[in-house]
Design a protein around this motif. Structure first.
Motif, PDB file in Angstrom:
ATOM      1  N   PRO A 231       0.928  -1.072   0.006  1.00 49.23           N
ATOM      2  CA  PRO A 231       0.086  -0.046   0.089  1.00 49.23           C
ATOM      3  C   PRO A 231       0.832   1.056  -0.017  1.00 49.23           C
ATOM      4  O   PRO A 231       0.507   2.133  -0.627  1.00 49.23           O
ATOM      5  N   THR A 232       1.888   1.384   0.802  1.00 46.02           N
ATOM      6  CA  THR A 232       2.885   2.383   0.709  1.00 46.02           C
ATOM      7  C   THR A 232       3.458   2.638  -0.710  1.00 46.02           C
ATOM      8  O   THR A 232       3.395   4.068  -1.128  1.00 46.02           O
ATOM      9  N   LEU A 233       3.929   1.562  -1.337  1.00 52.45           N
ATOM     10  CA  LEU A 233       4.396   1.903  -2.927  1.00 52.45           C
ATOM     11  C   LEU A 233       3.189   2.391  -3.726  1.00 52.45           C
ATOM     12  O   LEU A 233       3.500   3.094  -4.576  1.00 52.45           O
ATOM     13  N   TYR A 234       2.022   1.656  -3.344  1.00 52.58           N
ATOM     14  CA  TYR A 234       0.904   2.092  -4.343  1.00 52.58           C
ATOM     15  C   TYR A 234       0.635   3.438  -4.044  1.00 52.58           C
ATOM     16  O   TYR A 234       0.540   4.459  -5.046  1.00 52.58           O
ATOM     17  N   ALA A 235       0.732   4.047  -2.953  1.00 52.39           N
ATOM     18  CA  ALA A 235       0.553   5.412  -2.568  1.00 52.39           C
ATOM     19  C   ALA A 235       1.547   6.336  -2.972  1.00 52.39           C
ATOM     20  O   ALA A 235       1.238   7.583  -3.408  1.00 52.39           O
ATOM     21  N   ALA A 236       2.869   5.717  -3.285  1.00 49.49           N
ATOM     22  CA  ALA A 236       3.856   6.520  -3.629  1.00 49.49           C
ATOM     23  C   ALA A 236       3.928   6.591  -5.083  1.00 49.49           C
ATOM     24  O   ALA A 236       4.414   7.680  -5.591  1.00 49.49           O
ATOM     25  N   VAL A 237       3.502   5.671  -6.027  1.00 44.37           N
ATOM     26  CA  VAL A 237       3.725   5.731  -7.494  1.00 44.37           C
ATOM     27  C   VAL A 237       2.468   5.629  -8.188  1.00 44.37           C
ATOM     28  O   VAL A 237       2.557   5.647  -9.558  1.00 44.37           O
ATOM     29  N   ALA A 238       1.453   5.175  -7.630  1.00 45.80           N
ATOM     30  CA  ALA A 238       0.265   4.978  -8.611  1.00 45.80           C
ATOM     31  C   ALA A 238      -0.311   6.371  -9.006  1.00 45.80           C
ATOM     32  O   ALA A 238      -0.263   7.168  -8.377  1.00 45.80           O
ATOM     33  N   ASP A 239      -1.163   6.002 -10.228  1.00 49.00           N
ATOM     34  CA  ASP A 239      -1.808   7.321 -10.657  1.00 49.00           C
ATOM     35  C   ASP A 239      -2.974   7.392  -9.903  1.00 49.00           C
ATOM     36  O   ASP A 239      -4.030   6.913 -10.344  1.00 49.00           O
ATOM     37  N   ILE A 240      -3.218   8.207  -8.820  1.00 51.95           N
ATOM     38  CA  ILE A 240      -4.051   8.437  -7.834  1.00 51.95           C
ATOM     39  C   ILE A 240      -4.437  10.103  -7.416  1.00 51.95           C
ATOM     40  O   ILE A 240      -3.343  10.371  -7.607  1.00 51.95           O
ATOM     41  N   PRO A 241      -5.431  10.192  -7.125  1.00 53.49           N
ATOM     42  CA  PRO A 241      -5.744  11.873  -6.747  1.00 53.49           C
ATOM     43  C   PRO A 241      -5.127  11.997  -5.226  1.00 53.49           C
ATOM     44  O   PRO A 241      -4.689  11.352  -4.635  1.00 53.49           O
ATOM     45  N   GLY A 242      -4.851  13.505  -5.204  1.00 53.92           N
ATOM     46  CA  GLY A 242      -4.597  13.607  -3.781  1.00 53.92           C
ATOM     47  C   GLY A 242      -5.205  13.355  -2.707  1.00 53.92           C
ATOM     48  O   GLY A 242      -6.510  13.313  -2.847  1.00 53.92           O
ATOM     49  N   ASN A 243      -4.911  13.206  -1.511  1.00 55.74           N
ATOM     50  CA  ASN A 243      -5.556  12.650  -0.251  1.00 55.74           C
ATOM     51  C   ASN A 243      -6.329  11.276  -0.536  1.00 55.74           C
ATOM     52  O   ASN A 243      -7.231  11.061   0.259  1.00 55.74           O
ATOM     53  N   SER A 244      -5.756  10.600  -1.261  1.00 56.79           N
ATOM     54  CA  SER A 244      -5.915   9.144  -1.417  1.00 56.79           C
ATOM     55  C   SER A 244      -5.305   8.250  -0.319  1.00 56.79           C
ATOM     56  O   SER A 244      -4.398   8.841   0.187  1.00 56.79           O
ATOM     57  N   TYR A 245      -6.140   7.295   0.016  1.00 52.69           N
ATOM     58  CA  TYR A 245      -5.728   6.334   0.972  1.00 52.69           C
ATOM     59  C   TYR A 245      -5.952   4.939   0.730  1.00 52.69           C
ATOM     60  O   TYR A 245      -6.697   4.472   0.408  1.00 52.69           O
ATOM     61  N   ALA A 246      -4.702   4.336   0.688  1.00 50.40           N
ATOM     62  CA  ALA A 246      -4.391   2.889   0.137  1.00 50.40           C
ATOM     63  C   ALA A 246      -4.255   1.903   1.295  1.00 50.40           C
ATOM     64  O   ALA A 246      -3.514   2.324   2.551  1.00 50.40           O
ATOM     65  N   GLY A 247      -4.786   0.667   0.931  1.00 50.01           N
ATOM     66  CA  GLY A 247      -4.823  -0.456   1.981  1.00 50.01           C
ATOM     67  C   GLY A 247      -5.052  -1.536   1.478  1.00 50.01           C
ATOM     68  O   GLY A 247      -5.493  -1.682   0.040  1.00 50.01           O
ATOM     69  N   PRO A 248      -4.916  -2.675   2.011  1.00 57.53           N
ATOM     70  CA  PRO A 248      -4.997  -3.976   1.569  1.00 57.53           C
ATOM     71  C   PRO A 248      -6.375  -4.249   1.084  1.00 57.53           C
ATOM     72  O   PRO A 248      -7.370  -3.683   1.761  1.00 57.53           O
ATOM     73  N   SER A 249      -6.702  -5.132   0.159  1.00 57.40           N
ATOM     74  CA  SER A 249      -8.065  -5.258  -0.564  1.00 57.40           C
ATOM     75  C   SER A 249      -8.740  -6.308  -0.004  1.00 57.40           C
ATOM     76  O   SER A 249     -10.047  -6.765  -0.057  1.00 57.40           O
ATOM     77  N   GLY A 250      -8.271  -6.993   0.924  1.00 58.50           N
ATOM     78  CA  GLY A 250      -8.635  -8.545   1.456  1.00 58.50           C
ATOM     79  C   GLY A 250      -9.644  -8.229   2.697  1.00 58.50           C
ATOM     80  O   GLY A 250     -10.124  -6.910   2.951  1.00 58.50           O
ATOM     81  N   PHE A 251      -9.888  -9.151   3.451  1.00 56.27           N
ATOM     82  CA  PHE A 251     -11.035  -9.373   4.502  1.00 56.27           C
ATOM     83  C   PHE A 251     -10.601  -8.276   5.559  1.00 56.27           C
ATOM     84  O   PHE A 251      -9.429  -8.313   6.193  1.00 56.27           O
ATOM     85  N   LEU A 252     -11.407  -7.111   5.775  1.00 51.63           N
ATOM     86  CA  LEU A 252     -11.327  -6.277   6.787  1.00 51.63           C
ATOM     87  C   LEU A 252     -10.000  -5.410   6.518  1.00 51.63           C
ATOM     88  O   LEU A 252      -9.212  -5.119   7.399  1.00 51.63           O
ATOM     89  N   GLU A 253      -9.476  -5.304   5.480  1.00 47.56           N
ATOM     90  CA  GLU A 253      -8.389  -4.750   4.895  1.00 47.56           C
ATOM     91  C   GLU A 253      -7.021  -5.138   5.720  1.00 47.56           C
ATOM     92  O   GLU A 253      -6.239  -4.531   6.071  1.00 47.56           O
ATOM     93  N   GLY A 254      -7.072  -6.331   6.228  1.00 47.83           N
ATOM     94  CA  GLY A 254      -5.886  -6.925   6.899  1.00 47.83           C
ATOM     95  C   GLY A 254      -4.676  -7.466   6.058  1.00 47.83           C
ATOM     96  O   GLY A 254      -3.681  -7.104   6.490  1.00 47.83           O
ATOM     97  N   ARG A 255      -5.285  -7.901   4.768  1.00 48.14           N
ATOM     98  CA  ARG A 255      -3.926  -8.074   3.812  1.00 48.14           C
ATOM     99  C   ARG A 255      -4.526  -8.338   2.393  1.00 48.14           C
ATOM    100  O   ARG A 255      -5.628  -8.028   2.158  1.00 48.14           O
TER     101      ARG A 255
END
Length: 296
Positions: A231-255
C-alpha cells in the motif's frame, strides 16, 4: 480490482525518495523495492548503524542519514542538511503502544513521533519536494479521537492504544489538510496516505501484555513486510488523486493487494483537520511554506 505488486513499481531513475524509519519493517521493504527500481533512496533513521546494516542488503543507490522524529532539533538539522530536491517523501516511521514516554520536546511519544515529527519534517522539506508526500497511517485510526484538551496525556490516565489511535487519526487529518493547502497554493505535489493492514513488524516487539497479545495475533494473521509495504508503494507511485488512502483489499483490509480504501468520519472532518494543523504548527514552531513551493 487492483492487482498492484512490487513488480508494478515503475522505473524511478533520476528520482530521490526519502523514507523515515526505513531500517526495518515495511519501510525497509519499500526502500528495497524503490532502490531496485533505480531510485536514489535515503534512509532517514534514528540509528545510522542499523540503517547502514539495512542499506548493505539493498541494491542500488542507498544513503543513510540520521533523523530522530522524537526530537524537533534533529528534524530541523536533517531538513537543513537536505538541500537537494526530493521527489517523494514517505513518512513511514512510527512507534506503537509503548509505556508512557515523552519526546525530547515533552510530547507524548506516539503523538510526538508519529504525527508532530512528520508534520515538522514535511513542512520543512516542502520547498524541495517535487511529486508526492506519503504518510503511513493505520486501520487503528478508526477508533481515534483528537483530545485537544490533553493531547499529551498530562491530565488523564494513559492508555497506550488510545494514544496510538489518536496519532494515526492525526496522520490522516494531516494528509487531508496538507493536500488542501497544496491545491490552494497551486502546487503539483500531492499528499497521499496508506496503511499496511496487519503486518508482523518490530513495532509490536518487546514489552507489555497488550503488546504481547497484539504480537500473537499479528503472527497468526499478518502478511509479510514485503506485502505490508505494497500500500505504501501504491500510494507513492500509482496514478491516484491527492488525499487518496491506500490499504489492503482483503478481508477487513488486513491483507491482500492494495486498493483505495475508506476512512472514518473523523478522518474526513475538514474543520478538525484545520484545527489540528494550527495546533501542530504552534507546538512545533513549523508552518506551511509560503511562496517557495515547486512550480507546476
Amino acid at each position: 480490482m487492483t492487482t498492484f505488486s512490487a513488480s508494478d513499481t515503475p522505473s524511478m531513475t533520476g528520482r530521490t525518495v526519502v523514507i523515515t524509519g526505513a531500517n526495518s519493517g515495511i519501510g525497509r521493504a519499500a526502500a528495497r523495492t524503490l532502490a531496485a527500481r533505480d531510485a536514489r533512496v535515503v534512509l532517514a533513521v534514528r540509528d545510522p548503524e542499523k540503517g547502514r546494516e539495512a542499506a548493505a542488503l539493498m541494491t542500488g543507490h542507498v544513503e543513510v542519514r540520521r533523523l530522530d522524529l522524537a526530537d524537533l532539533a534533529s528534524v530541523r538539522t536533517f531538513a537543513e542538511g537536505f538541500t537537494e530536491p526530493v521527489d517523494v517523501l514517505i513518512n513511514n516511521a512510527g512507534v506503537m503502544i509503548p509505556p508512557l514516554s515523552r519526546t525530547a520536546d515533552g510530547f507524548e511519544l506516539q503523538f510526538g513521533t508519529n504525527h508532530l515529527g512528520h508534520f515538522a519534517l514535511t513542512n520543512l522539506l516542502l520547498p524541495q519536494i517535487r511529486e508526492r508526500v506519503v504518510t503511513v497511517s493505520s486501520n487503528g485510526h478508526k477508533t481515534g479521537s483528537i483530545d485537544f484538551d490533553d493531547l499529551n496525556w498530562q491530565h488523564k490516565p494513559y492508555r497506550a492504544m488510545t494514544a496510538y489511535a489518536q496519532s494515526k487519526l492525526a496522520n490522516l487529518l494531516f494528509t487531508a489538510e496538507l493536500q488542501r493547502r497544496l491545491a490552494e497554493a497551486g502546487s503539483p505535489v500531492i499528499a497521499t496516505a496508506a496503511h499496511p493492514g496487519i503486518a508482523a513488524t518490530n513495532l509490536l516487539k518487546d514489552g507489555g501484555r497488550v503488546r504481547a497479545l497484539a504480537q500473537r495475533a499479528a503472527t497468526l494473521l499478518a502478511q509479510s513486510d514485503d506485502d505490508g509495504a505494497l500500500p505504501t508503494l501504491y500510494a507513492a507511485v500509482a496514478d491516484i488523486p491527492g488525499n487518496s488512502y491506500a490499504g489492503p483489499s482483503g478481508f477487513l483490509e488486513g491483507r491482500g493487494a492494495p486498493k483505495l480504501v475508506g476512512r472514518s468520519a473523523k478522518a474526513r472532518n475538514a474543520e478538525l483537520a484545520r484545527r489540528l494543523w494550527d495546533v501542530s504548527a504552534e507546538l512545533t514552531g513549523v508552518t506551511f511554506p509560503q511562496g517557495s513551493l515547486q512550480a507546476p
